[in-house]
Design a protein around this motif. Structure first.
Motif, short mmCIF file in Angstrom:
data_model
loop_
_atom_site.label_atom_id
_atom_site.label_comp_id
_atom_site.label_asym_id
_atom_site.label_seq_id
_atom_site.Cartn_x
_atom_site.Cartn_y
_atom_site.Cartn_z
N ALA A 167 -3.44 -2.36 3.19
CA ALA A 167 -4.22 -3.53 3.60
C ALA A 167 -4.64 -4.38 2.40
O ALA A 167 -4.57 -5.60 2.45
N THR A 168 -5.04 -3.71 1.31
CA THR A 168 -5.56 -4.45 0.16
C THR A 168 -4.61 -4.45 -1.03
O THR A 168 -4.76 -5.26 -1.94
N GLY A 169 -3.68 -3.52 -1.05
CA GLY A 169 -2.78 -3.41 -2.20
C GLY A 169 -3.40 -2.65 -3.36
O GLY A 169 -2.80 -2.50 -4.41
N GLU A 170 -4.60 -2.16 -3.16
CA GLU A 170 -5.33 -1.43 -4.20
C GLU A 170 -4.69 -0.07 -4.44
O GLU A 170 -4.27 0.62 -3.52
N THR A 171 -4.59 0.33 -5.72
CA THR A 171 -4.05 1.63 -6.06
C THR A 171 -5.12 2.69 -5.82
O THR A 171 -6.26 2.54 -6.24
N ILE A 172 -4.72 3.76 -5.12
CA ILE A 172 -5.65 4.85 -4.83
C ILE A 172 -5.03 6.17 -5.21
O ILE A 172 -3.80 6.29 -5.30
N LYS A 173 -5.88 7.16 -5.44
CA LYS A 173 -5.38 8.50 -5.77
C LYS A 173 -5.38 9.33 -4.49
O LYS A 173 -6.38 9.43 -3.79
N ILE A 174 -4.23 9.93 -4.20
CA ILE A 174 -4.09 10.81 -3.03
C ILE A 174 -4.18 12.24 -3.54
O ILE A 174 -3.42 12.62 -4.43
N LYS A 175 -5.12 12.99 -2.99
CA LYS A 175 -5.35 14.34 -3.50
C LYS A 175 -4.23 15.30 -3.10
O LYS A 175 -3.47 15.04 -2.16
N ALA A 176 -4.15 16.41 -3.81
CA ALA A 176 -3.15 17.44 -3.52
C ALA A 176 -3.45 18.05 -2.16
O ALA A 176 -4.60 18.10 -1.71
#
Length: 130
Positions: free
Chosen positions: A105-114
């Motif tokens: 939606a925003t194009g923001e980089t996020i961290k996806i947890k293990a």
């Protein structure tokens, strides 16, 4: 009197559109129902009932046996074991490492947890049977 006929004339196309929408909804619902009939979901209870009939067991006992089997599979998967069921396939836990992703939606980089995921690999016999 002419005003009433104009009002009725305007009302008829709306009624036709509404009828057309209802017809489309009915056909969509009928298509979903036909698909549901073609793809019936077999539950644990259905399986236990079939086993009970095939082996002359009480339905309750067959249901308990299958429920305990599911519990045992769950506990072994929690421990990290691989489970091989002959003719069906292999169940195992796969570890997915943490990674970077994007919020669409925003194009923001996020961290996806293990995370841990359950993987199923179908046996050759099952693939050939289908």
């Amino acid at each position: 009197m002419a005003a009433k006929t104009k009002a009725k004339a305007k009302a008829k196309p709306v009624a036709k559109k509404t009828a057309a929408k209802k017809a489309v909804k009915k056909t969509a619902t009928a298509a979903k129902a036909a698909k549901a009939k073609a793809q019936a979901t077999i539950t644990l209870r259905n399986l236990s009932d079939a086993i009970a009939e095939a082996h002359d067991l009480p339905k309750k006992q067959a249901n308990v046996m299958l429920t305990e089997m599911v519990d045992m599979i769950t506990s072994h998967l929690k421990k990290g074991s691989r489970i091989r069921i002959g003719g069906l396939g292999i169940l195992q836990v796969r570890h997915r490492p943490a990674r970077m992703g994007r919020n669409p939606a925003t194009g923001e980089t996020i961290k996806i947890k293990a995370s841990k995921k359950i993987a199923f690999r179908a046996a050759k016999d099952l693939k050939q049977a289908i």
